[in-house]
Every structure is written in C-alpha cells, then in structure tokens.
Design a protein around this motif. Sequence first.
Motif, PDB file in Angstrom:
ATOM      1  N   ALA A 153       0.834  -1.206   0.000  1.00 30.44           N
ATOM      2  CA  ALA A 153       0.000   0.000   0.000  1.00 30.44           C
ATOM      3  C   ALA A 153       0.866   1.252   0.000  1.00 30.44           C
ATOM      4  O   ALA A 153       0.579   2.218  -0.724  1.00 30.44           O
ATOM      5  N   VAL A 154       1.937   1.248   0.801  1.00 25.96           N
ATOM      6  CA  VAL A 154       2.784   2.438   0.855  1.00 25.96           C
ATOM      7  C   VAL A 154       3.563   2.599  -0.449  1.00 25.96           C
ATOM      8  O   VAL A 154       3.836   3.729  -0.890  1.00 25.96           O
ATOM      9  N   TYR A 155       3.908   1.511  -1.094  1.00 29.59           N
ATOM     10  CA  TYR A 155       4.581   1.578  -2.396  1.00 29.59           C
ATOM     11  C   TYR A 155       3.710   2.319  -3.409  1.00 29.59           C
ATOM     12  O   TYR A 155       4.174   3.229  -4.113  1.00 29.59           O
ATOM     13  N   GLN A 156       2.451   1.926  -3.483  1.00 30.02           N
ATOM     14  CA  GLN A 156       1.543   2.564  -4.432  1.00 30.02           C
ATOM     15  C   GLN A 156       1.318   4.028  -4.064  1.00 30.02           C
ATOM     16  O   GLN A 156       1.155   4.881  -4.950  1.00 30.02           O
ATOM     17  N   ALA A 157       1.314   4.329  -2.762  1.00 28.96           N
ATOM     18  CA  ALA A 157       1.111   5.712  -2.331  1.00 28.96           C
ATOM     19  C   ALA A 157       2.278   6.597  -2.748  1.00 28.96           C
ATOM     20  O   ALA A 157       2.084   7.734  -3.186  1.00 28.96           O
ATOM     21  N   VAL A 158       3.504   6.095  -2.604  1.00 33.99           N
ATOM     22  CA  VAL A 158       4.671   6.870  -3.033  1.00 33.99           C
ATOM     23  C   VAL A 158       4.691   6.983  -4.559  1.00 33.99           C
ATOM     24  O   VAL A 158       4.965   8.054  -5.113  1.00 33.99           O
ATOM     25  N   ARG A 159       4.402   5.905  -5.215  1.00 32.39           N
ATOM     26  CA  ARG A 159       4.426   5.895  -6.683  1.00 32.39           C
ATOM     27  C   ARG A 159       3.420   6.877  -7.270  1.00 32.39           C
ATOM     28  O   ARG A 159       3.719   7.553  -8.271  1.00 32.39           O
ATOM     29  N   SER A 160       2.242   6.972  -6.652  1.00 34.02           N
ATOM     30  CA  SER A 160       1.201   7.877  -7.148  1.00 34.02           C
ATOM     31  C   SER A 160       1.287   9.257  -6.523  1.00 34.02           C
ATOM     32  O   SER A 160       0.398  10.088  -6.735  1.00 34.02           O
ATOM     33  N   GLU A 161       2.354   9.506  -5.731  1.00 30.91           N
ATOM     34  CA  GLU A 161       2.608  10.786  -5.069  1.00 30.91           C
ATOM     35  C   GLU A 161       1.518  11.178  -4.082  1.00 30.91           C
ATOM     36  O   GLU A 161       1.271  12.349  -3.837  1.00 30.91           O
ATOM     37  N   LYS A 162       0.881  10.166  -3.482  1.00 33.15           N
ATOM     38  CA  LYS A 162      -0.091  10.425  -2.414  1.00 33.15           C
ATOM     39  C   LYS A 162       0.610  10.738  -1.104  1.00 33.15           C
ATOM     40  O   LYS A 162       0.043  11.383  -0.222  1.00 33.15           O
ATOM     41  N   ILE A 163       1.844  10.245  -0.935  1.00 32.40           N
ATOM     42  CA  ILE A 163       2.693  10.662   0.178  1.00 32.40           C
ATOM     43  C   ILE A 163       4.087  10.951  -0.396  1.00 32.40           C
ATOM     44  O   ILE A 163       4.409  10.556  -1.516  1.00 32.40           O
ATOM     45  N   TRP A 164       4.925  11.630   0.388  1.00 30.38           N
ATOM     46  CA  TRP A 164       6.226  12.090  -0.109  1.00 30.38           C
ATOM     47  C   TRP A 164       7.223  10.955  -0.278  1.00 30.38           C
ATOM     48  O   TRP A 164       7.934  10.870  -1.281  1.00 30.38           O
ATOM     49  N   GLY A 165       7.303  10.090   0.743  1.00 30.21           N
ATOM     50  CA  GLY A 165       8.289   9.014   0.666  1.00 30.21           C
ATOM     51  C   GLY A 165       8.223   8.115   1.882  1.00 30.21           C
ATOM     52  O   GLY A 165       7.486   8.368   2.845  1.00 30.21           O
ATOM     53  N   TYR A 166       8.999   7.056   1.815  1.00 30.25           N
ATOM     54  CA  TYR A 166       8.968   6.024   2.856  1.00 30.25           C
ATOM     55  C   TYR A 166      10.380   5.557   3.152  1.00 30.25           C
ATOM     56  O   TYR A 166      11.190   5.346   2.237  1.00 30.25           O
ATOM     57  N   GLY A 167      10.684   5.402   4.440  1.00 23.09           N
ATOM     58  CA  GLY A 167      11.963   4.858   4.871  1.00 23.09           C
ATOM     59  C   GLY A 167      11.738   3.607   5.691  1.00 23.09           C
ATOM     60  O   GLY A 167      10.972   3.617   6.653  1.00 23.09           O
ATOM     61  N   LEU A 168      12.389   2.500   5.314  1.00 23.32           N
ATOM     62  CA  LEU A 168      12.196   1.207   5.971  1.00 23.32           C
ATOM     63  C   LEU A 168      13.545   0.596   6.311  1.00 23.32           C
ATOM     64  O   LEU A 168      14.405   0.449   5.441  1.00 23.32           O
ATOM     65  N   ASP A 169      13.731   0.224   7.575  1.00 15.78           N
ATOM     66  CA  ASP A 169      14.976  -0.419   7.977  1.00 15.78           C
ATOM     67  C   ASP A 169      14.807  -1.941   7.966  1.00 15.78           C
ATOM     68  O   ASP A 169      14.971  -2.610   8.985  1.00 15.78           O
ATOM     69  N   GLU A 170      14.446  -2.456   6.819  1.00 15.67           N
ATOM     70  CA  GLU A 170      14.378  -3.899   6.588  1.00 15.67           C
ATOM     71  C   GLU A 170      14.599  -4.156   5.100  1.00 15.67           C
ATOM     72  O   GLU A 170      14.438  -3.269   4.263  1.00 15.67           O
ATOM     73  N   ILE A 171      14.964  -5.389   4.800  1.00 13.68           N
ATOM     74  CA  ILE A 171      15.156  -5.778   3.410  1.00 13.68           C
ATOM     75  C   ILE A 171      13.815  -5.709   2.677  1.00 13.68           C
ATOM     76  O   ILE A 171      12.784  -6.149   3.198  1.00 13.68           O
ATOM     77  N   TRP A 172      13.836  -5.148   1.485  1.00 11.40           N
ATOM     78  CA  TRP A 172      12.619  -5.052   0.666  1.00 11.40           C
ATOM     79  C   TRP A 172      12.345  -6.418   0.040  1.00 11.40           C
ATOM     80  O   TRP A 172      13.137  -6.915  -0.752  1.00 11.40           O
ATOM     81  N   THR A 173      11.234  -7.032   0.417  1.00 15.91           N
ATOM     82  CA  THR A 173      10.929  -8.395  -0.031  1.00 15.91           C
ATOM     83  C   THR A 173       9.887  -8.443  -1.143  1.00 15.91           C
ATOM     84  O   THR A 173       9.597  -9.528  -1.653  1.00 15.91           O
ATOM     85  N   GLU A 174       9.344  -7.291  -1.509  1.00 17.45           N
ATOM     86  CA  GLU A 174       8.323  -7.262  -2.565  1.00 17.45           C
ATOM     87  C   GLU A 174       9.024  -7.231  -3.923  1.00 17.45           C
ATOM     88  O   GLU A 174       9.193  -6.179  -4.537  1.00 17.45           O
ATOM     89  N   LYS A 175       9.429  -8.387  -4.407  1.00 15.39           N
ATOM     90  CA  LYS A 175      10.264  -8.471  -5.612  1.00 15.39           C
ATOM     91  C   LYS A 175       9.564  -7.943  -6.855  1.00 15.39           C
ATOM     92  O   LYS A 175      10.213  -7.514  -7.816  1.00 15.39           O
ATOM     93  N   ASP A 176       8.236  -7.959  -6.860  1.00 13.68           N
ATOM     94  CA  ASP A 176       7.496  -7.482  -8.025  1.00 13.68           C
ATOM     95  C   ASP A 176       7.253  -5.978  -7.993  1.00 13.68           C
ATOM     96  O   ASP A 176       6.610  -5.430  -8.894  1.00 13.68           O
TER      97      ASP A 176
END
Length: 334
Positions: free
Chosen positions: A258-281
């Motif tokens: 959900a946050v990926y789509q929000a950043v991509r569509s510019e609904k929010i500014w950005g996201y910072g995550l201190d974990e490995i990104w597992t959404e390979k698609d």
Amino acid sequence: MKRILVLATSFLDDMITHPKEEGKAKQMLDQLAENSNGQIEILYRCDRKPEDPLQAEEFEDVKAVIADLEKYDRGFISEVNKSTGGSLGLISRYGIGINSVDIDAATEFGVIVANAPGCNALPTAEWTQSTIMDVAGRRVLHYNTASAGKGKEGPSRLDISGKTLGVIGTGTIGKNVVKLMKGYDVNVLAYDIYPDHQWANENNAQYSTLEDICSNADIITLHASSSEMIIGQEEIDLMKPTTILVNCARGILVDNRAVYQAVRSEKIWGYGLDEIWTEKDLPLDGLNIIVSSHVGSDSDMGKIGMQMMSAEAVIDYLSENPLKHVVNPEVLNK
C-alpha cells in the motif's frame, strides 16, 4: 556436557570507535567455560544465516542459545526443550525484539526467554533521524542523478524545522527520537496504548489518536512493539502528499504494498524502511523509498549492549543466579 550456542551474527564483530570494549562478552563466556572443568562448551556460529530454518541436531546438548532472528516456533521448541527430552532451557535474545520466538510455546515447555531492552535504543533513534532526513531530501534519488553526471531532477527537498512529528510508540526508542528531533523545533504528536503523560508534559508532546497523527503529522515514525499492522491503506489515505513515513521498527507494522503505491502515485512524499525489501514485483527504482538491511542498532554502542546483556543472561542461567529481563517470568515458578 553443557553447550552454549551463539548465533547472533554481530556477536564477534570488531569495534570501530570503542576498541576497548571489543570481545568483552566473548571473554565472559569463555571464562565461564574455563571455570567449568570441561563441563561447558561455547559454540560460536555467528556466520549462520538467521533465515535458515533451525534443525534439532544443531541443539544437541545446548542448554542456552544467544539468538539472532532465526525462528523458534512451537514445533522446534517442543522438540529441543529440556522438559521433553531435549536440553534447551534458555533463549537469550540478542536485542529487544521477541517476535522470532513463540513465547506461549516457550512458556508451556519451560524455556526461559530473556531479551536486552534499551541497549540499542539510541543507535536506532539516530538511524531513524538520518532516515527522516534522507527521505525528506530525496537523498537516494539525488545521488542517482548526480553520480550519473546529471543535474537536479524532480522537486526540491522538504523542510523539517517547525513541522509536526508523529511518533507511534513512545518507548525508549520513540522518546530518543523526540529528543534528537528537538533541535528542529518540531511539534510532537504521540500515540501509544500505554501513554506516558509525565514524559509528554516534560517534552511538550501531545498524545493523540492514530487517525489524528496520520491526518496532521508531516513526519510519521513508528516505534511500536506490536506484531500487527498499524499503517495500512486506510491510514495512508489520511496522509498528505508531503507526509514522510519512516519505519525503523518492524516491517510488519506497515503495509509495504500500500505504501509503495502511495509513493508511486505521489499520495505521500516518501517512505523509509529499515528492513530488506521483499516485494520483488515492486521495483524501487525512481521512487523515494529508502530501505536498509535492519542496521538501526548496528553500531558499536548498540552491539556492545546487546553482547553484554545477552551473555549475562546465559551466565546467570548456568550459574543459577537470578535472571534479569525475563520475558516470560511465569516459567521461573515452574
């Protein structure tokens, strides 16, 4: 033979800024073994990958383990615990998080679970602050263009000073984040199921609802100890196009898709995550999403605390001394 298994991946790490502290926890364990007349053996398997499933044969004669993030589920605990023919009596978590351990199963089978609270709070807070600044400044995107010999692309960075900081989870880490961010003269909204009103009064923070924080905070940072999702599509829909969302706690707390789509569509500014990104698609190229491999506590001070506290729990257990920081104290009465 009593064996102690050390699986924490950074337990034997070199110290960069605190060389005098290097190896102290190992020395404590080794001294315990030396004083046991050959009855205690220390097995250092710090190169073991936490994602690899545990095998019962790895725990033959193991009385205590200094555990990283490998999974101690009900099936495994039921097989290796001392009450049903195994030997394991203590899981000493290398850090504060206990999500990798089935606490109910450990309690049922008489396995003590201890952790190391507070030892990595300040390093994690420092990493959170730097992540906030990197997301606000679109740091990775600017690096990509500049390193390719290109000029600025995209919008300017966001200002931080005077903005509203929303802190979800006001334990030691969350409080340290507020302390570090005070220099930016931020207004603080906080959310916690166990609010600390005295702390809030002393730090000009205001406890509010999750919905209010999502609607009004310019920066939202998560430090809750929950094992359930807190920020999903409904919460993201309340945020502003300039909202900075940071999760240096647990990946489960935020719906990554959900946050990926929000950043991509510019609904929010950005996201910072201190974990490995597992959404390979869901490729991150070109998006203001910054990820890191759970390194918030990976500093000298963070590691020193985790090493010493996890080792002390093992030594106290084998020496039959009272244990500190027991997560399931009801086991002690069995």
